[in-house]
Design a protein around this motif. Sequence first.
Motif, PDB file in Angstrom:
ATOM      1  N   LYS A 500       0.827  -1.215   0.000  1.00  0.00           N
ATOM      2  CA  LYS A 500       0.000   0.000   0.000  1.00  0.00           C
ATOM      3  C   LYS A 500       0.859   1.262   0.000  1.00  0.00           C
ATOM      4  O   LYS A 500       0.420   2.330  -0.460  1.00  0.00           O
ATOM      5  N   TYR A 501       2.097   1.157   0.510  1.00  0.00           N
ATOM      6  CA  TYR A 501       2.951   2.338   0.584  1.00  0.00           C
ATOM      7  C   TYR A 501       3.454   2.778  -0.784  1.00  0.00           C
ATOM      8  O   TYR A 501       3.978   3.885  -0.927  1.00  0.00           O
ATOM      9  N   LEU A 502       3.287   1.933  -1.801  1.00  0.00           N
ATOM     10  CA  LEU A 502       3.640   2.341  -3.156  1.00  0.00           C
ATOM     11  C   LEU A 502       2.680   3.396  -3.687  1.00  0.00           C
ATOM     12  O   LEU A 502       2.967   4.062  -4.678  1.00  0.00           O
ATOM     13  N   TYR A 503       1.540   3.558  -3.017  1.00  0.00           N
ATOM     14  CA  TYR A 503       0.513   4.501  -3.456  1.00  0.00           C
ATOM     15  C   TYR A 503       0.505   5.760  -2.589  1.00  0.00           C
ATOM     16  O   TYR A 503      -0.520   6.423  -2.440  1.00  0.00           O
ATOM     17  N   SER A 504       1.655   6.103  -2.026  1.00  0.00           N
ATOM     18  CA  SER A 504       1.723   7.231  -1.097  1.00  0.00           C
ATOM     19  C   SER A 504       1.573   8.576  -1.792  1.00  0.00           C
ATOM     20  O   SER A 504       1.149   9.550  -1.182  1.00  0.00           O
ATOM     21  N   LEU A 505       1.935   8.650  -3.074  1.00  0.00           N
ATOM     22  CA  LEU A 505       1.772   9.893  -3.827  1.00  0.00           C
ATOM     23  C   LEU A 505       0.439   9.890  -4.571  1.00  0.00           C
ATOM     24  O   LEU A 505      -0.044   8.830  -4.983  1.00  0.00           O
ATOM     25  N   PRO A 506      -0.160  11.057  -4.782  1.00  0.00           N
ATOM     26  CA  PRO A 506      -1.427  11.111  -5.538  1.00  0.00           C
ATOM     27  C   PRO A 506      -1.199  10.819  -7.016  1.00  0.00           C
ATOM     28  O   PRO A 506      -0.088  10.982  -7.535  1.00  0.00           O
ATOM     29  N   LYS A 507      -2.251  10.400  -7.708  1.00  0.00           N
ATOM     30  CA  LYS A 507      -2.154  10.068  -9.123  1.00  0.00           C
ATOM     31  C   LYS A 507      -1.729  11.270  -9.961  1.00  0.00           C
ATOM     32  O   LYS A 507      -1.142  11.115 -11.037  1.00  0.00           O
ATOM     33  N   SER A 508      -2.004  12.455  -9.484  1.00  0.00           N
ATOM     34  CA  SER A 508      -1.656  13.667 -10.225  1.00  0.00           C
ATOM     35  C   SER A 508      -0.154  13.926 -10.248  1.00  0.00           C
ATOM     36  O   SER A 508       0.339  14.699 -11.074  1.00  0.00           O
ATOM     37  N   ASP A 509       0.588  13.288  -9.351  1.00  0.00           N
ATOM     38  CA  ASP A 509       2.038  13.469  -9.289  1.00  0.00           C
ATOM     39  C   ASP A 509       2.695  12.608 -10.365  1.00  0.00           C
ATOM     40  O   ASP A 509       2.356  11.437 -10.533  1.00  0.00           O
ATOM     41  N   THR A 510       3.625  13.190 -11.119  1.00  0.00           N
ATOM     42  CA  THR A 510       4.287  12.454 -12.201  1.00  0.00           C
ATOM     43  C   THR A 510       5.108  11.279 -11.672  1.00  0.00           C
ATOM     44  O   THR A 510       5.500  10.397 -12.440  1.00  0.00           O
ATOM     45  N   TYR A 512       3.988   9.146  -9.385  1.00  0.00           N
ATOM     46  CA  TYR A 512       3.032   8.180  -8.840  1.00  0.00           C
ATOM     47  C   TYR A 512       3.460   6.749  -9.152  1.00  0.00           C
ATOM     48  O   TYR A 512       3.790   6.422 -10.294  1.00  0.00           O
ATOM     49  N   LEU A 513       3.490   5.908  -8.115  1.00  0.00           N
ATOM     50  CA  LEU A 513       3.856   4.494  -8.186  1.00  0.00           C
ATOM     51  C   LEU A 513       5.341   4.251  -8.478  1.00  0.00           C
ATOM     52  O   LEU A 513       5.767   3.099  -8.580  1.00  0.00           O
ATOM     53  N   LYS A 514       6.127   5.303  -8.603  1.00  0.00           N
ATOM     54  CA  LYS A 514       7.546   5.126  -8.906  1.00  0.00           C
ATOM     55  C   LYS A 514       8.371   5.073  -7.628  1.00  0.00           C
ATOM     56  O   LYS A 514       7.967   5.573  -6.582  1.00  0.00           O
ATOM     57  N   GLN A 515       9.557   4.451  -7.744  1.00  0.00           N
ATOM     58  CA  GLN A 515      10.475   4.312  -6.617  1.00  0.00           C
ATOM     59  C   GLN A 515      11.860   4.794  -7.049  1.00  0.00           C
ATOM     60  O   GLN A 515      12.353   4.417  -8.106  1.00  0.00           O
ATOM     61  N   ALA A 516      12.467   5.600  -6.194  1.00  0.00           N
ATOM     62  CA  ALA A 516      13.665   6.340  -6.591  1.00  0.00           C
ATOM     63  C   ALA A 516      14.833   5.454  -6.986  1.00  0.00           C
ATOM     64  O   ALA A 516      15.659   5.850  -7.806  1.00  0.00           O
ATOM     65  N   TYR A 517      14.938   4.251  -6.410  1.00  0.00           N
ATOM     66  CA  TYR A 517      16.103   3.416  -6.693  1.00  0.00           C
ATOM     67  C   TYR A 517      15.949   2.565  -7.955  1.00  0.00           C
ATOM     68  O   TYR A 517      16.929   2.001  -8.434  1.00  0.00           O
ATOM     69  N   ILE A 518      14.739   2.465  -8.495  1.00  0.00           N
ATOM     70  CA  ILE A 518      14.543   1.626  -9.682  1.00  0.00           C
ATOM     71  C   ILE A 518      13.736   2.325 -10.778  1.00  0.00           C
ATOM     72  O   ILE A 518      13.422   1.713 -11.800  1.00  0.00           O
ATOM     73  N   ASP A 519      13.431   3.603 -10.568  1.00  0.00           N
ATOM     74  CA  ASP A 519      12.693   4.371 -11.569  1.00  0.00           C
ATOM     75  C   ASP A 519      13.331   5.745 -11.743  1.00  0.00           C
ATOM     76  O   ASP A 519      14.100   6.201 -10.894  1.00  0.00           O
ATOM     77  N   ARG A 520      12.972   6.394 -12.837  1.00  0.00           N
ATOM     78  CA  ARG A 520      13.375   7.798 -13.002  1.00  0.00           C
ATOM     79  C   ARG A 520      12.597   8.618 -11.974  1.00  0.00           C
ATOM     80  O   ARG A 520      11.372   8.633 -11.986  1.00  0.00           O
ATOM     81  N   TYR A 521      13.321   9.313 -11.145  1.00  0.00           N
ATOM     82  CA  TYR A 521      12.690   9.932  -9.981  1.00  0.00           C
ATOM     83  C   TYR A 521      13.477  11.175  -9.574  1.00  0.00           C
ATOM     84  O   TYR A 521      14.688  11.257  -9.793  1.00  0.00           O
TER      85      TYR A 521
END
Length: 652
Positions: A500-510, A512-521
């Motif tokens: 559930k913590y993967l959904y901590s950012l709102p959908k409006s945030d670019t 959303y669902l991304k993680q800094a160590y494995i995604d562009r962030y």
Amino acid sequence: MKYLPLLLQNLEKEAEIHEKDIFNYALPQSWNLFGYSDTRILRNNEILVNPYAFYHYSFQHLFFDEKGKLKKAQSLVKKDWLKKANIYSLHIRSASAWDHDRDDNLNENLYGLKDNGTFLKAMLLLPFYKRMGINTILLHQIFSLGKTHTTHDYSNKECVLDFRLIDDQLKDPLVPQLSAKQQCIAFMEACHLLGFHVILEYCPGKMSIDNFYARECPEYFYWIKEEEYKNYHAPICHALPQNTLPFSYTLKDFYRSEDVKEHIQKFVKHDDPCKKVLAPAFSDQINANLPIDEDTTYFRFYEDIHTHAPAELKKAGIPYMTQDIIRADLHPAKKPFTALWDTLTENIIWYQNELQVDGIFLGKPFLIPEKLQKQMAVQAKKNKKGFVMIAEDTIHENGALWKRKGYDAISGNSAYEETQIEQYRFHNFAYQLKGCVCPMFAASEFYDSRRSSCLENGKTLTNMLSIMNMFLPNGIPMYMNGVESYEVQPLQLSEYGDQKYLYSLPKSDTRYLKQAYIDRYYYNYLAHDLNTLPTLMEHANHIREEYIEEIHTPQACIPVWFDTPRDAGIGFTYVKEDKALLVVCNTNVHQSVHLHIHTENLMSELPFRYQSILQIYSTNDPYIHDVFMDDFQNIPMDFAPGEIKFIEFKAQ
């Protein structure tokens, strides 16, 4: 000091070449640490700059004195420096990333420059970390990664192609003359110049599935028949519970499993003429119910198979990979691949000599044999005086074992304990630290945990834990990058974590669902409260530095007690010859509380007769106040939610 001056010289030349170029290059205004004025300020607190001119100007102020000469390096603590460390865990690719051309993605931007973080851009943030009281950088994932089979932008940080190949993505095209390795060394030199030690994360137990070593030394890995790949999975044993560690007593049932037997039949020798592929990694726990990791594979550390395996498997001599084989620390065999062990140890020597690192954080050490763990520590410390070795181990009772192996600290389990305030697990962690043989990290979050700011009243919780961790006995404060901007999205949430913590950012945030160590962030450097936590840390660190010896001297620490063990208070007193510091926090981040700070044990152990008691600082009140005791020599005080008070007893 070789590559930092070279980088600065080339940046100056590039700034002259691009002096009249027009750029739509945006930066957070918070990055303008030295007052560069040739900017256009945007409404969202970004600035538009000529990047060559901006970085050149900033580095001139950061690295050069008034006479235009490179500043003298700040003296680094040499003896027992790890105990005095205040660590910032830095993942350069995300920590210094920004959408410079404002096209809503972090790909290479329209000028051929990089939106992802680079060594050069990370240098710019060092003064910001310095202000926070940080004096040590824990550097993650600077090596080239293999391709990923996941939906993420990058492989995980253990998916390394070569342990000595610096990731070219971290090279900044602003200075094209210097290679990725040279820019990496320049970053290390910049850290040392500004007074930072650097610790490098190193995970030698696994590599990318398409790593470079397998071509030259295929015998160091496990191979399966190519046609078996589609059916390959972690073997299951129905006779054992879920998430069972492969201790010796489990193996009798484990090897009786039909699924385990079928799994082993998939493996072939490295020189078998059939078509074969490297065996993908999977969890070290039996029945973990997790998918295989198609991005990584494990090393084969022994020519033979450990003694607990069935005789027929040892006789067959076909190397296979199962949960017990993965745990080389639990089940060593008798014939090590000495050349492999030496290569993995020599990598650390290379990091010392070439990259100039001051320590190693050994990731997932349970994947390598205990003798190799010891060998690495012995050789590393023999080659460089003052070098530190830290092991990733979440079981604090193992600290004594790691001490005997030659390690200086362990990661500990703070990130999984501290945020569970209501269950008093932060209390348990804090008060047990004094008795631990081995220092461990004091952190509210790790790279694979939830972020503390995503919880209820998360900013108050993050402030309280971040400051209190600086004053825990025998603890080494450690902060994950992004803590200062109260990031809520996990860096790389463990497969065992709550999704559930993967959904901590709102959908409006670019992001959303991304993680800094494995995604562009990127981190939110535009946050209006970006300076809140750094300011608190700056003030607290001045106090910490004065009492740093006592914080790591068990005899100088007196735990503080309250009316009951269920009171929302944690506290410690650190005693000098003529003064003492009492640090108390309200662990209730939702409500104000009234605490009775008991001083019976303190009064009997102070080596001096106090003349004054003053509150010298509070996270909610920076002013100095007199402090009074009640008739029972207790200190009654009101605390705001999550507030920490610093009270000083003085002889004069």
